[in-house]
Enzyme design. Sequence first.
Site, mmCIF file in Angstrom:
data_model
loop_
_atom_site.group_PDB
_atom_site.id
_atom_site.type_symbol
_atom_site.label_atom_id
_atom_site.label_comp_id
_atom_site.label_asym_id
_atom_site.label_seq_id
_atom_site.Cartn_x
_atom_site.Cartn_y
_atom_site.Cartn_z
ATOM 1 N N THR A 45 -0.417 11.153 -1.229
ATOM 2 C CA THR A 45 -0.359 12.163 -0.173
ATOM 3 C C THR A 45 0.460 13.368 -0.632
ATOM 4 O O THR A 45 0.072 14.516 -0.409
ATOM 5 C CB THR A 45 0.266 11.556 1.111
ATOM 6 O OG1 THR A 45 -0.474 10.402 1.456
ATOM 7 C CG2 THR A 45 0.233 12.536 2.257
ATOM 8 N N ILE B 38 1.648 3.229 -3.074
ATOM 9 C CA ILE B 38 0.501 3.901 -3.699
ATOM 10 C C ILE B 38 0.097 5.131 -2.887
ATOM 11 O O ILE B 38 -0.037 6.219 -3.401
ATOM 12 C CB ILE B 38 -0.710 2.942 -3.810
ATOM 13 C CG1 ILE B 38 -0.307 1.719 -4.621
ATOM 14 C CG2 ILE B 38 -1.896 3.645 -4.449
ATOM 15 C CD1 ILE B 38 -1.217 0.540 -4.391
ATOM 16 N N SER B 39 -0.052 4.929 -1.599
ATOM 17 C CA SER B 39 -0.601 6.014 -0.772
ATOM 18 C C SER B 39 0.392 7.166 -0.620
ATOM 19 O O SER B 39 0.002 8.316 -0.571
ATOM 20 C CB SER B 39 -0.993 5.486 0.605
ATOM 21 O OG SER B 39 0.150 5.040 1.290
ATOM 22 N N HIS B 40 1.668 6.845 -0.583
ATOM 23 C CA HIS B 40 2.605 7.924 -0.331
ATOM 24 C C HIS B 40 2.619 8.980 -1.447
ATOM 25 O O HIS B 40 2.460 10.158 -1.178
ATOM 26 C CB HIS B 40 3.997 7.358 -0.049
ATOM 27 C CG HIS B 40 4.990 8.389 0.375
ATOM 28 N ND1 HIS B 40 4.810 9.167 1.487
ATOM 29 C CD2 HIS B 40 6.132 8.784 -0.190
ATOM 30 C CE1 HIS B 40 5.826 10.004 1.597
ATOM 31 N NE2 HIS B 40 6.645 9.787 0.584
ATOM 32 N N ASP C 53 0.805 -1.217 0.000
ATOM 33 C CA ASP C 53 0.000 0.000 0.000
ATOM 34 C C ASP C 53 0.840 1.270 0.000
ATOM 35 O O ASP C 53 0.470 2.280 -0.570
ATOM 36 C CB ASP C 53 -0.905 -0.008 1.240
ATOM 37 C CG ASP C 53 -2.047 0.984 1.103
ATOM 38 O OD1 ASP C 53 -2.538 1.127 -0.023
ATOM 39 O OD2 ASP C 53 -2.423 1.588 2.119
#
Length: 196
Positions: free
Chosen positions: A51, A46-48, A43
Amino acid sequence: MSEKGITDQRVLDAMNAVPRHLFLDSSFLEHAYMNKAFPIGADQTISHPYTVAFQSSLLQVKPGDKVLEIGTGSGYQCAVLIEMKAQVYTIERQNLLYKKTTQLFRKLHYRPKKYVFGDGYLGLPEHAPFDSIIVTCGAPEVPQTLLSQLKIGGRLVIPVGDTSQEMTLIIREEETRFSQETFGEFKFVPFLEGKK
Ligand code: SAH
């Protein structure tokens, strides 16, 4: 990324221009992701970036803007802001990370206007006021010091909270009047006092 709601083309172009993989080696992970505020796993990749895109969009950076970043970390967010033609002043509190990223900036020819080893809670009063300030670690509360270093009309983008953080945008509307809006939950490593 556009399908997740990032529509600011300048942010997307800047992120496409920065070779992200070069900022993400094991040494960075060890220092910047300790305390596991970011889930280490699939994850994360993807999330970094999402953000980074989200915070960069909220900043509404214009070419030439003076931007203060708290938490240089890998230097990735800083590089994105430099690609957007901001003059970036950035502060990191962990000396090992500071040194490592200094070398990376040099190697990749990214030049922050100022790169400081220090405590972001103090901001950089000698270079204030800033068009915008971005905090890339989770703040238990909004530091007054940073608010006082914004220009009138300036924007502070800061994740606020302990275990998880609410993305918060504060605009200095007038000398002593600030507006505030929130944009959902994120998870950051903590904004810690002092340097080490
Ligand atoms: N912008 C970074 C995010 C790294 S994670 C990037 O693109 O990689 C957040 C960083 O904030 C960590 O490196 C952590 O050491 C730093 N940090 C935490 N508290 C700080 C403080 N008081 N002053 C400066 N940096 C701080």
